[in-house]
Design an enzyme around this catalytic site. Structure first.
Site, PDB file in Angstrom:
ATOM      1  N   VAL A  61       0.844  -1.189   0.000  1.00 53.98           N
ATOM      2  CA  VAL A  61       0.000   0.000   0.000  1.00 53.98           C
ATOM      3  C   VAL A  61       0.879   1.239   0.000  1.00 53.98           C
ATOM      4  O   VAL A  61       1.812   1.342   0.798  1.00 53.98           O
ATOM      5  CB  VAL A  61      -0.929   0.028   1.243  1.00 53.98           C
ATOM      6  CG1 VAL A  61      -1.778   1.291   1.256  1.00 53.98           C
ATOM      7  CG2 VAL A  61      -1.810  -1.209   1.293  1.00 53.98           C
ATOM      8  N   CYS A  62       0.570   2.158  -0.901  1.00 55.47           N
ATOM      9  CA  CYS A  62       1.225   3.468  -0.888  1.00 55.47           C
ATOM     10  C   CYS A  62       0.163   4.513  -1.194  1.00 55.47           C
ATOM     11  O   CYS A  62      -1.031   4.212  -1.172  1.00 55.47           O
ATOM     12  CB  CYS A  62       2.402   3.525  -1.858  1.00 55.47           C
ATOM     13  SG  CYS A  62       1.963   3.423  -3.583  1.00 55.47           S
ATOM     14  N   CYS A  63       0.582   5.707  -1.490  1.00 55.07           N
ATOM     15  CA  CYS A  63      -0.402   6.792  -1.708  1.00 55.07           C
ATOM     16  C   CYS A  63      -1.344   6.473  -2.859  1.00 55.07           C
ATOM     17  O   CYS A  63      -2.552   6.515  -2.707  1.00 55.07           O
ATOM     18  CB  CYS A  63       0.304   8.115  -1.953  1.00 55.07           C
ATOM     19  SG  CYS A  63       1.149   8.720  -0.489  1.00 55.07           S
ATOM     20  N   GLY A 112      -0.515   3.724  -5.221  1.00 54.56           N
ATOM     21  CA  GLY A 112      -0.223   2.408  -5.770  1.00 54.56           C
ATOM     22  C   GLY A 112       0.834   2.430  -6.861  1.00 54.56           C
ATOM     23  O   GLY A 112       1.171   1.398  -7.418  1.00 54.56           O
TER      24      GLY A 112
END
Length: 103
Positions: A7-9, A11
């Site tokens: 998971v990141c801001c 993707g």
């Protein structure tokens, strides 16, 4: 097959890391599906074995743990050094350890 979600801001920044992790998994014959999503899409992917957060969204750790850990899904933050160097092998190893220790 185990499922690993990063998971990141949005993707996007984790997509290169996904590729490196997939190469490491293929080399070691580990049967996994690895994918990246943005934080907003997390709720659409609750059928995973582990969630790893990019260092840039570490502030979401407690919130995501409250959602995932009651379902038996471990959640952790990817080490900044491993993330910065895109060390897919070490991140994959960490993910597999979290999966194995949650059983």
């Amino acid at each position: 097959m185990k499922k690993i979600m990063l998971v990141c801001c949005a993707g996007m920044s984790t997509s290169l890391l996904v590729e490196k992790m997939e190469k490491a998994a293929a080399k070691d014959n580990i049967n996994v599906k690895i994918f990246a999503v943005g934080e907003i899409d997390l709720k659409n992917h609750m059928d995973v074995d582990v969630v790893l957060l990019g260092p840039q969204v570490r502030y979401l750790l407690n919130k995501i743990r409250k959602t995932m850990e009651p379902k038996g899904i471990p959640v952790d933050v990817i080490d900044s050094m491993m993330y910065g160097t895109m060390n897919g092998e070490k991140v994959l190893k960490k993910a597999m350890e979290l999966i194995n220790n949650s059983k």
